[in-house]
Design a protein around this motif. Structure first.
Motif, PDB file in Angstrom:
ATOM      1  N   GLU A  99       0.825  -1.205   0.000  1.00  0.00           N
ATOM      2  CA  GLU A  99       0.000   0.000   0.000  1.00  0.00           C
ATOM      3  C   GLU A  99       0.858   1.254   0.000  1.00  0.00           C
ATOM      4  O   GLU A  99       0.525   2.245  -0.661  1.00  0.00           O
ATOM      5  CB  GLU A  99      -0.938  -0.017   1.214  1.00  0.00           C
ATOM      6  CG  GLU A  99      -2.047  -1.045   1.102  1.00  0.00           C
ATOM      7  CD  GLU A  99      -2.801  -1.250   2.411  1.00  0.00           C
ATOM      8  OE1 GLU A  99      -3.979  -1.646   2.346  1.00  0.00           O
ATOM      9  OE2 GLU A  99      -2.228  -1.020   3.497  1.00  0.00           O
ATOM     10  N   LEU A 102       2.219   1.718  -3.496  1.00  0.00           N
ATOM     11  CA  LEU A 102       1.162   2.225  -4.376  1.00  0.00           C
ATOM     12  C   LEU A 102       0.969   3.723  -4.185  1.00  0.00           C
ATOM     13  O   LEU A 102       0.787   4.469  -5.166  1.00  0.00           O
ATOM     14  CB  LEU A 102      -0.143   1.483  -4.102  1.00  0.00           C
ATOM     15  CG  LEU A 102      -1.345   1.877  -4.981  1.00  0.00           C
ATOM     16  CD1 LEU A 102      -1.054   1.592  -6.453  1.00  0.00           C
ATOM     17  CD2 LEU A 102      -2.605   1.135  -4.528  1.00  0.00           C
ATOM     18  N   MET A 105       3.665   5.480  -6.021  1.00  0.00           N
ATOM     19  CA  MET A 105       3.469   5.420  -7.472  1.00  0.00           C
ATOM     20  C   MET A 105       2.531   6.528  -7.958  1.00  0.00           C
ATOM     21  O   MET A 105       2.586   6.930  -9.120  1.00  0.00           O
ATOM     22  CB  MET A 105       2.922   4.047  -7.867  1.00  0.00           C
ATOM     23  CG  MET A 105       3.947   2.921  -7.746  1.00  0.00           C
ATOM     24  SD  MET A 105       3.209   1.252  -7.829  1.00  0.00           S
ATOM     25  CE  MET A 105       2.445   1.292  -9.463  1.00  0.00           C
ATOM     26  N   ARG A 106       1.691   7.026  -7.047  1.00  0.00           N
ATOM     27  CA  ARG A 106       0.733   8.076  -7.406  1.00  0.00           C
ATOM     28  C   ARG A 106       1.153   9.442  -6.880  1.00  0.00           C
ATOM     29  O   ARG A 106       0.378  10.397  -6.910  1.00  0.00           O
ATOM     30  CB  ARG A 106      -0.650   7.708  -6.865  1.00  0.00           C
ATOM     31  CG  ARG A 106      -1.234   6.485  -7.559  1.00  0.00           C
ATOM     32  CD  ARG A 106      -2.509   5.998  -6.937  1.00  0.00           C
ATOM     33  NE  ARG A 106      -3.076   4.888  -7.703  1.00  0.00           N
ATOM     34  CZ  ARG A 106      -4.031   4.091  -7.262  1.00  0.00           C
ATOM     35  NH1 ARG A 106      -4.545   4.268  -6.049  1.00  0.00           N
ATOM     36  NH2 ARG A 106      -4.485   3.097  -8.008  1.00  0.00           N
ATOM     37  N   ARG A 116      -8.535   2.024  -5.499  1.00  0.00           N
ATOM     38  CA  ARG A 116      -7.071   1.992  -5.453  1.00  0.00           C
ATOM     39  C   ARG A 116      -6.478   0.953  -6.408  1.00  0.00           C
ATOM     40  O   ARG A 116      -5.337   1.077  -6.827  1.00  0.00           O
ATOM     41  CB  ARG A 116      -6.585   1.743  -4.034  1.00  0.00           C
ATOM     42  CG  ARG A 116      -6.955   0.382  -3.476  1.00  0.00           C
ATOM     43  CD  ARG A 116      -6.427   0.225  -2.068  1.00  0.00           C
ATOM     44  NE  ARG A 116      -6.653  -1.141  -1.581  1.00  0.00           N
ATOM     45  CZ  ARG A 116      -6.140  -1.598  -0.451  1.00  0.00           C
ATOM     46  NH1 ARG A 116      -5.399  -0.807   0.291  1.00  0.00           N
ATOM     47  NH2 ARG A 116      -6.375  -2.826  -0.066  1.00  0.00           N
ATOM     48  N   ARG A 117      -7.252  -0.112  -6.747  1.00  0.00           N
ATOM     49  CA  ARG A 117      -6.813  -1.140  -7.699  1.00  0.00           C
ATOM     50  C   ARG A 117      -5.463  -1.755  -7.284  1.00  0.00           C
ATOM     51  O   ARG A 117      -4.560  -1.913  -8.111  1.00  0.00           O
ATOM     52  CB  ARG A 117      -6.731  -0.563  -9.116  1.00  0.00           C
ATOM     53  CG  ARG A 117      -8.064  -0.078  -9.657  1.00  0.00           C
ATOM     54  CD  ARG A 117      -7.964   0.290 -11.138  1.00  0.00           C
ATOM     55  NE  ARG A 117      -9.263   0.693 -11.664  1.00  0.00           N
ATOM     56  CZ  ARG A 117      -9.708   1.942 -11.679  1.00  0.00           C
ATOM     57  NH1 ARG A 117      -8.916   2.902 -11.215  1.00  0.00           N
ATOM     58  NH2 ARG A 117     -10.882   2.234 -12.160  1.00  0.00           N
ATOM     59  N   LEU A 118      -5.366  -2.101  -6.015  1.00  0.00           N
ATOM     60  CA  LEU A 118      -4.118  -2.655  -5.505  1.00  0.00           C
ATOM     61  C   LEU A 118      -3.775  -3.990  -6.165  1.00  0.00           C
ATOM     62  O   LEU A 118      -2.628  -4.231  -6.546  1.00  0.00           O
ATOM     63  CB  LEU A 118      -4.204  -2.826  -3.981  1.00  0.00           C
ATOM     64  CG  LEU A 118      -2.970  -3.409  -3.286  1.00  0.00           C
ATOM     65  CD1 LEU A 118      -1.757  -2.516  -3.502  1.00  0.00           C
ATOM     66  CD2 LEU A 118      -3.240  -3.593  -1.794  1.00  0.00           C
ATOM     67  N   LYS A 119      -4.772  -4.871  -6.318  1.00  0.00           N
ATOM     68  CA  LYS A 119      -4.501  -6.190  -6.905  1.00  0.00           C
ATOM     69  C   LYS A 119      -3.964  -6.073  -8.327  1.00  0.00           C
ATOM     70  O   LYS A 119      -3.034  -6.785  -8.714  1.00  0.00           O
ATOM     71  CB  LYS A 119      -5.770  -7.040  -6.902  1.00  0.00           C
ATOM     72  CG  LYS A 119      -6.157  -7.549  -5.525  1.00  0.00           C
ATOM     73  CD  LYS A 119      -7.358  -8.484  -5.598  1.00  0.00           C
ATOM     74  CE  LYS A 119      -7.716  -9.007  -4.209  1.00  0.00           C
ATOM     75  NZ  LYS A 119      -8.893  -9.927  -4.261  1.00  0.00           N
ATOM     76  N   GLN A 120      -4.539  -5.142  -9.096  1.00  0.00           N
ATOM     77  CA  GLN A 120      -4.092  -4.975 -10.481  1.00  0.00           C
ATOM     78  C   GLN A 120      -2.658  -4.448 -10.549  1.00  0.00           C
ATOM     79  O   GLN A 120      -1.933  -4.699 -11.509  1.00  0.00           O
ATOM     80  CB  GLN A 120      -5.025  -4.021 -11.239  1.00  0.00           C
ATOM     81  CG  GLN A 120      -6.430  -4.569 -11.463  1.00  0.00           C
ATOM     82  CD  GLN A 120      -7.387  -4.175 -10.344  1.00  0.00           C
ATOM     83  OE1 GLN A 120      -6.999  -4.120  -9.179  1.00  0.00           O
ATOM     84  NE2 GLN A 120      -8.631  -3.901 -10.714  1.00  0.00           N
ATOM     85  N   GLN A 121      -2.250  -3.703  -9.510  1.00  0.00           N
ATOM     86  CA  GLN A 121      -0.927  -3.094  -9.498  1.00  0.00           C
ATOM     87  C   GLN A 121       0.136  -3.986  -8.856  1.00  0.00           C
ATOM     88  O   GLN A 121       1.334  -3.662  -8.898  1.00  0.00           O
ATOM     89  CB  GLN A 121      -0.977  -1.757  -8.719  1.00  0.00           C
ATOM     90  CG  GLN A 121      -1.934  -0.725  -9.277  1.00  0.00           C
ATOM     91  CD  GLN A 121      -1.421  -0.110 -10.562  1.00  0.00           C
ATOM     92  OE1 GLN A 121      -0.259  -0.254 -10.912  1.00  0.00           O
ATOM     93  NE2 GLN A 121      -2.292   0.575 -11.281  1.00  0.00           N
ATOM     94  N   GLN A 124       3.483  -4.912 -10.700  1.00  0.00           N
ATOM     95  CA  GLN A 124       4.434  -3.803 -10.788  1.00  0.00           C
ATOM     96  C   GLN A 124       5.043  -3.495  -9.421  1.00  0.00           C
ATOM     97  O   GLN A 124       6.246  -3.225  -9.307  1.00  0.00           O
ATOM     98  CB  GLN A 124       3.744  -2.558 -11.348  1.00  0.00           C
ATOM     99  CG  GLN A 124       4.698  -1.388 -11.562  1.00  0.00           C
ATOM    100  CD  GLN A 124       3.995  -0.158 -12.121  1.00  0.00           C
ATOM    101  OE1 GLN A 124       2.788  -0.170 -12.378  1.00  0.00           O
ATOM    102  NE2 GLN A 124       4.755   0.913 -12.308  1.00  0.00           N
ATOM    103  N   ILE A 125       4.208  -3.551  -8.374  1.00  0.00           N
ATOM    104  CA  ILE A 125       4.692  -3.298  -7.021  1.00  0.00           C
ATOM    105  C   ILE A 125       5.742  -4.340  -6.623  1.00  0.00           C
ATOM    106  O   ILE A 125       6.798  -4.003  -6.077  1.00  0.00           O
ATOM    107  CB  ILE A 125       3.511  -3.301  -6.021  1.00  0.00           C
ATOM    108  CG1 ILE A 125       2.620  -2.070  -6.257  1.00  0.00           C
ATOM    109  CG2 ILE A 125       4.013  -3.339  -4.581  1.00  0.00           C
ATOM    110  CD1 ILE A 125       1.324  -2.099  -5.486  1.00  0.00           C
TER     111      ILE A 125
END
Length: 247
Positions: A99, A102, A105-106, A116-121, A124-125
């Protein structure tokens, strides 16, 4: 970044006290600049003025020929990232490693409500965390408050550099760590700055690090810039000559 006749003055016991005294300086893109000075030399005031936490009494601060002297610290987050001495600063303790990454990243993006779309990111994380020297990619779901000081400070450094800032300020970022963690973070720091051609200003009290890292060295004394040494001049330095500047 260019400083033109930058001054910062406070009142101490009804007497004016000059913490920064007519600083004139240009930091060129891609330079890794070491900043030295004894306690009270003005190093923190210098960083706080660049970051926007303090407004200079007089003078001008330019970024890419744009005057940002009156800009707030929040406005400057699009240009400047900072890693502090205290590993607890710069991260959200109750949020997980993923988190926090993320959020970084923003950094600098317009604030608004959105999923927040954490799973999709996560891919990359995880890729970003894998670049770190202390296996944080295996602890993405762990709250940051449960990390060691070295892990937390390494995360702080990653978060500060994800967006490749115009200027990176490192404020004694290894001094609170044990020797092993400090050395690992400095190696990672140096590699990241070189690989990404970042422009960096680093305060340190470790004279060996001051000699080993960076391609330029500045010395502040009583708010004045008393030395500005290029890479060739810096290579000729020893710990003893650095001590001569600081005393």
């Amino acid at each position: 970044m260019t400083l033109n006749h930058l001054n910062f003055e406070v009142t101490d016991n009804n007497e004016p006290k000059q913490l920064l005294n007519d600083l004139n300086l240009t930091i060129n893109p891609g330079e890794f600049v070491i900043l030295l000075g004894a306690n009270g030399a003005g190093k923190s005031t210098f960083f706080n003025t660049i970051a926007g936490d303090l407004t200079p009494t007089s003078g001008q601060l330019l970024f890419n020929d744009h005057d940002i002297t009156k800009q707030s610290a929040q406005q400057r987050t699009r240009l400047i990232s900072r890693v502090y001495q205290d590993p607890k600063l710069g991260t959200a303790a109750d949020m997980t490693v993923a988190e926090n990454i993320l959020l970084a990243m923003r950094r600098g993006q317009r604030r608004r409500l959105f999923p927040r779309r954490l799973k999709q990111q996560l891919p990359q994380i995880k890729a970003l965390a894998k670049t770190l020297p202390n296996h944080l990619d295996q602890q993405l779901n762990r709250p940051v408050s449960n990390l060691s000081g070295g892990q937390r400070q390494t995360l702080n450094f990653l978060m500060a550099t994800i967006q490749k800032p115009e200027l990176l300020l490192l404020d004694e970022h290894t001094s609170a760590l044990d020797a092993v963690s400090s050395q690992a973070l400095m190696t990672f720091t140096n590699q990241t700055i070189r690989d990404n051609q970042l422009t960096c200003l680093m305060i340190t009290h470790d004279l060996e690090d001051a000699l080993q890292y960076g391609n330029r060295l500045l010395v502040l004394k009583a708010g004045k810039l008393i030395a500005d040494l290029n890479a060739t001049e810096k290579q000729a330095l020893t710990v003893d000559t650095l001590l001569d500047y600081l005393n």
